[in-house]
Write an enzyme that holds these catalytic residues in place. Structure first.
Site, PDB file in Angstrom:
ATOM      1  NE  ARG A   1      -3.036   0.487   3.277  1.00  9.00           N
ATOM      2  CZ  ARG A   1      -3.944   0.352   4.375  1.00  9.00           C
ATOM      3  NH1 ARG A   1      -4.374  -0.799   4.556  1.00  9.00           N
ATOM      4  NH2 ARG A   1      -3.922   1.310   4.979  1.00  9.00           N
TER       5      ARG A   1
ATOM      6  NE  ARG B   1      -2.021   4.262   7.656  1.00  9.75           N
ATOM      7  CZ  ARG B   1      -1.231   3.005   7.149  1.00  9.75           C
ATOM      8  NH1 ARG B   1       0.090   3.124   6.483  1.00  9.75           N
ATOM      9  NH2 ARG B   1      -2.000   1.816   7.507  1.00  9.75           N
TER      10      ARG B   1
END
Ligand code: ADP
Ligand code: ZN
Length: 216
Positions: free
Chosen positions: A161, A172
């Site tokens: 990803r 994140r």
């Protein structure tokens, strides 16, 4: 029995893995906003283009967009949902509460998957997936038997990803602590929170979730 549950936890806590398990075992439907957004971005729509950059940086997509995606899915109806990666903000949690009320559904449990940050960084930076069948691998803990070939389906379409790199992961994690972790207190106060040990072996995590859902 139909149940609706939320899987809550930082990136890399294993929410997707447990969601797929619950789909198989209980016939629930997994609603992963991450998967929906990845599908939207690869569809080449205007919305997809807008969210792609935000996601790759590791930031959260706007509440409006993700709430819209969930609203559509709930309108389709179904036999119990696993919310995976949603809600991620207090505004999303309030919106979900309202949507469930409107449709006469209840929230049965919020499974909090607890893991420590060092483990998350190790899990995510080594992660890669098969683009064909979705099998998840890890450089150290679960490599493919033959380099570059998926054990499960033989495909060579293995990839990482775009947001599974150290910089995006830092963002994140920060987003999680700033915006999502307050949901732990929110759902505790509502009497819905059930903590499980996300670092236990996959089957053990599943057993702890089953125990939390016991009788539901
Ligand atoms: P992970 O839990 O591993 O971070 P996800 O697949 O759940 O991965 O989400 C990937 C990205 O998609 C997030 O970093 C964010 O940009 C976006 N996203 C997913 N769900 C939401 C949400 N509920 N609200 C805002 N952004 C979201
Ligand atoms: Zn495969």
């Amino acid at each position: 029995m139909t149940i609706n549950i939320i899987l809550l936890g930082p990136p890399g806590a294993g929410k997707g893995t447990q969601a797929r398990k619950l789909e198989e075992e209980r016939g629930l439907v997994q609603l992963s906003t991450g998967d929906m957004l990845r599908a939207a971005r690869s569809s080449g729509t205007e919305m997809g283009r807008r969210v792609a950059e935000v996601m790759d940086r590791g930031e959260l997509v706007t509440d409006e967009i993700v709430i819209g995606l969930i609203r559509e899915k709930l309108a389709e109806g179904g036999n119990g949902f696993i919310f995976d990666g949603f809600p991620r903000t207090l505004a999303q949690a309030d919106a979900l509460g309202a949507l469930l009320d409107e449709t006469g559904m209840t929230l049965d449990a919020v499974i909090e998957m607890q893991v420590d940050d060092a483990a998350l960084v190790r899990r995510i930076t080594g992660r890669f997936t098969c683009g064909n069948c979705g099998e998840v691998y890890h450089d150290e803990t679960k490599p493919t038997a033959k380099p570059g070939v998926c054990d499960a389906c033989g495909s060579t379409d293995l990839g990482r990803r775009a947001d599974d790199n150290e910089d995006s992961l830092k963002t994140r994690l920060l987003e999680y602590y700033k915006k999502t972790s307050p949901l732990i207190g929110y759902y505790y106060a509502k009497g819905k929170l059930a903590p499980v040990d996300g670092l236990a072996a996959m089957d053990e995590v599943g057993a702890q979730i089953a125990a939390a859902l016991n009788g539901k």
